[in-house]
Scaffold this active site. Structure first.
Site: not given
Ligand SMILES: NC(=O)c1ccc[n+]([C@@H]2O[C@H](COP(=O)([O-])OP(=O)(O)OC[C@H]3O[C@@H](n4cnc5c(N)ncnc54)[C@H](OP(=O)(O)O)[C@@H]3O)[C@@H](O)[C@H]2O)c1
Length: 342
Positions: A29-30, A67, A34, A62, A95, A128
């Site tokens: 799925p695209a 985590y 997270g 993911d 990961k 990771h």
């Molecule tokens: N591979 C790696 O090294 C790595 C590094 C970083 C992250 N990740 C993965 O990527 C995922 C996403 O990154 P991230 O969690 O850092 O940041 P993100 O997805 O860019 O941002 C998440 C934030 O945005 C808010 N949000 C989401 N949808 C929204 C909407 N429609 N309107 C308003 N606010 C919204 C969420 O709040 P609410 O919860 O209140 O909706 C949350 O605070 C992680 O959870 C993880 O699974 C991987």
């Protein structure tokens, strides 16, 4: 009404969600959910979001051992399947954390994630980070491990051979990388028996990484985009004064207004239409993010406008992986096209 109670009446048909075809022929799925709680959303809250997200139509999750919530997420995944969603309909990623790159650690670590997630196999298992450096969860960005190491390709390949073995063992269907650069990926593509199916990388309108994006696509590797909204809830330790917020960019705000959506949803629409697979974290807005990618696409002109607002602003800089004094975080990212020397 919370997301979970809203969900049943407002589910989105998973068949309507765009899919990515990987080089193996499998489809993913695209968009995924997270699951990193950024040090302030509890494991149980994330697990609730996983359940609610499945109820509104998400099938891609993911996860990662670091985590700290795979056991709770696993209970939700089990419940989702008990409620009638087949395992084959789900796409679950986990990961390998950085202190488990050792040859004797990879397979047991994967088995641990499988046990926690209550699964027989993972759809995708990622290394990771390419650096094998331990740092305690939640540590400050100035924290340095005394035995931190640079990227050593020979060692990475030892880890990768074990990742390949996980595929042979049937524990994992695909393997992939995360936080890699073009020179590191070139070496891996040269030496891998099973090439990475995906590279997970930071991608949002203010950090578009066009060269790396094109490189992975040209090599048949699917880019998964993390922090697709610009990670507004990221931990304090991951913030610097230079950081910018894509959801506050006037171009994103204007496009969101034109479509009657939140700027976060505009970022998700852009990501899916560009060709990456965003994995937005959310406990409060996950339905809006999923609904955003079904119908009412951004126009070609809007896509071009967002392509023009790249600020080259990396948010997840990785400072804790630096391996000697006097370095800056840019050294982790092989900016001049060569792997930064040890
Ligand atoms: N591979 C790696 O090294 C790595 C590094 C970083 C992250 N990740 C993965 O990527 C995922 C996403 O990154 P991230 O969690 O850092 O940041 P993100 O997805 O860019 O941002 C998440 C934030 O945005 C808010 N949000 C989401 N949808 C929204 C909407 N429609 N309107 C308003 N606010 C919204 C969420 O709040 P609410 O919860 O209140 O909706 C949350 O605070 C992680 O959870 C993880 O699974 C991987």
């Amino acid at each position: 009404m919370n997301q979970a109670s809203e969900s049943v009446s407002a589910a989105i048909d998973p068949a309507a969600i765009p899919k990515r075809r990987l080089y193996t022929g499998a489809t993913m799925p695209a968009i995924g959910l997270g699951t990193f709680g950024s040090d302030h959303v509890t494991a149980n809250q994330v697990a609730e979001a996983v359940k609610g997200a499945a109820a509104v139509g998400y099938r891609h999750f993911d996860c990662a051992s670091v985590y700290g919530n795979e056991a709770e997420v696993g209970a939700s995944l089990e419940g989702i399947q008990r409620a009638g969603i087949e395992r084959e309909e789900l796409w679950v990623t986990s990961k390998l954390w950085n202190d488990k790159h050792g040859e004797d650690d990879v397979i047991p670590q994967c088995r641990k994630s499988l046990a926690d997630l209550r699964l027989e196999y993972l759809d995708l298992y990622l290394v990771h980070w390419p650096f094998p450096n331990f740092h305690p969860p939640g540590c400050d960005v100035s924290s340095r491990s005394a035995d931190a190491k640079p990227y050593i390709h020979e060692n990475y390949m030892k880890t990768w051979r074990k990742m390949e073995e996980l595929v042979d063992l049937g524990l994992v269907r695909h393997i992939g990388t995360s936080n890699m650069t073009i020179p590191k990926l070139k070496l891996l593509l040269r030496d891998a028996r099973i090439k990475p199916a995906v590279n997970e990388m930071e991608l949002h309108p203010h950090f578009q990484q066009p060269e790396l994006f094109e490189f992975v696509v040209e090599n048949g590797i699917q880019p998964i985009g993390y922090c697709p909204i610009g990670s507004p809830g990221r931990p304090e330790r991951d913030r610097t004064p230079e950081d910018t917020a894509p959801t506050e960019d006037p171009v994103v705000v204007k496009i969101a207004q034109a479509h009657g959506i939140h700027p976060a949803v505009a970022c998700i629409k852009w990501a899916v239409q560009r060709g990456q697979t965003p994995i937005p974290f959310s406990i409060n807005h996950y339905r809006a993010n999923l609904a955003g990618i079904v119908g009412d696409p951004l126009t070609d002109e809007e896509m071009r406008e967002i392509a023009g607002i790249d600020r080259h602003c990396r948010l997840i800089k990785g400072q804790v992986f630096l391996w000697k004094d006097g370095q800056t975080w840019e050294d982790l990212w092989d900016i001049d096209g060569e792997i930064t020397p040890a």
